[in-house]
Write an enzyme that holds these catalytic residues in place. Structure first.
Site, mmCIF file in Angstrom:
data_model
loop_
_atom_site.group_PDB
_atom_site.id
_atom_site.type_symbol
_atom_site.label_atom_id
_atom_site.label_comp_id
_atom_site.label_asym_id
_atom_site.label_seq_id
_atom_site.Cartn_x
_atom_site.Cartn_y
_atom_site.Cartn_z
ATOM 1 N N ASP A 203 -22.051 12.826 59.873
ATOM 2 C CA ASP A 203 -20.957 12.568 58.943
ATOM 3 C C ASP A 203 -21.294 11.348 58.098
ATOM 4 O O ASP A 203 -22.041 10.471 58.527
ATOM 5 C CB ASP A 203 -19.653 12.326 59.710
ATOM 6 C CG ASP A 203 -19.189 13.562 60.458
ATOM 7 O OD1 ASP A 203 -19.359 14.671 59.923
ATOM 8 O OD2 ASP A 203 -18.662 13.406 61.577
ATOM 9 N N GLY A 204 -20.733 11.295 56.905
ATOM 10 C CA GLY A 204 -20.958 10.148 56.025
ATOM 11 C C GLY A 204 -22.047 10.386 55.001
ATOM 12 O O GLY A 204 -22.379 9.501 54.237
ATOM 13 N N CYS A 205 -22.606 11.580 55.007
ATOM 14 C CA CYS A 205 -23.638 11.928 54.036
ATOM 15 C C CYS A 205 -23.033 12.851 52.984
ATOM 16 O O CYS A 205 -22.240 13.733 53.311
ATOM 17 C CB CYS A 205 -24.804 12.636 54.717
ATOM 18 S SG CYS A 205 -25.639 11.625 55.958
ATOM 19 N N ALA A 206 -23.417 12.653 51.738
ATOM 20 C CA ALA A 206 -22.916 13.506 50.659
ATOM 21 C C ALA A 206 -23.448 14.927 50.799
ATOM 22 O O ALA A 206 -22.776 15.888 50.456
ATOM 23 C CB ALA A 206 -23.304 12.930 49.305
ATOM 24 N N SER A 207 -24.654 15.061 51.306
ATOM 25 C CA SER A 207 -25.253 16.381 51.513
ATOM 26 C C SER A 207 -25.126 16.754 52.991
ATOM 27 O O SER A 207 -24.710 15.953 53.824
ATOM 28 C CB SER A 207 -26.710 16.382 51.069
ATOM 29 O OG SER A 207 -27.406 15.325 51.678
#
Length: 135
Positions: free
Chosen positions: A48-52
């Protein structure tokens, strides 16, 4: 202390003066990784916390960490490859002692990644550190 494989990346980056060449190098590192098995792309391995979309699959054997990963974004896949070179093969204690931010600053990545990519990179580092501390 970074792994010998990461030191090779640092040396390669020193040789590549242009940031576009460095960017391509990171992408090529990601392309060279084996794809993560679809069965391992589950909520437990998703970062979690990634744009992709990002998945990291860690393994600990005899106190040594290795992990595989996958992303739907080429540059993020390359960043996973860089992190694998930074951490794979280190003991859990060594993983926790690596100052990932300082090591990655040696590559100049921080100033060339978007804030979303930087946040995603931080999230991946935190996942690796979390696995090592729980290990």
């Amino acid at each position: 202390m970074a792994s010998a494989a990461f030191e090779e990346i640092v040396e390669d980056f020193d040789f590549l003066e242009d940031w576009e060449d460095r960017y391509r190098y990171v992408i090529e590192q990601g392309k060279a990784m084996d794809p993560l098995d679809d069965a391992l792309k589950v909520p437990a391995t998703k970062v979690d916390g990634c744009a992709s979309q990002v998945w990291l699959h860690p393994k600990i054997e005899n106190g040594v960490l290795t992990f595989d990963g996958e992303s739907d974004a080429m540059i993020v896949r390359g960043l996973i490859a860089v992190l694998r070179k930074l951490y794979n093969g280190l003991t859990l204690t060594e993983v926790l002692n690596v100052d990932a931010r300082a090591e990655l600053e040696r590559l100049g990545l921080n100033e060339h990644l978007s804030s979303q990519r930087s946040n995603g990179l931080r999230a991946m580092i935190e996942r690796v550190r979390s696995v090592a501390s729980a290990g």
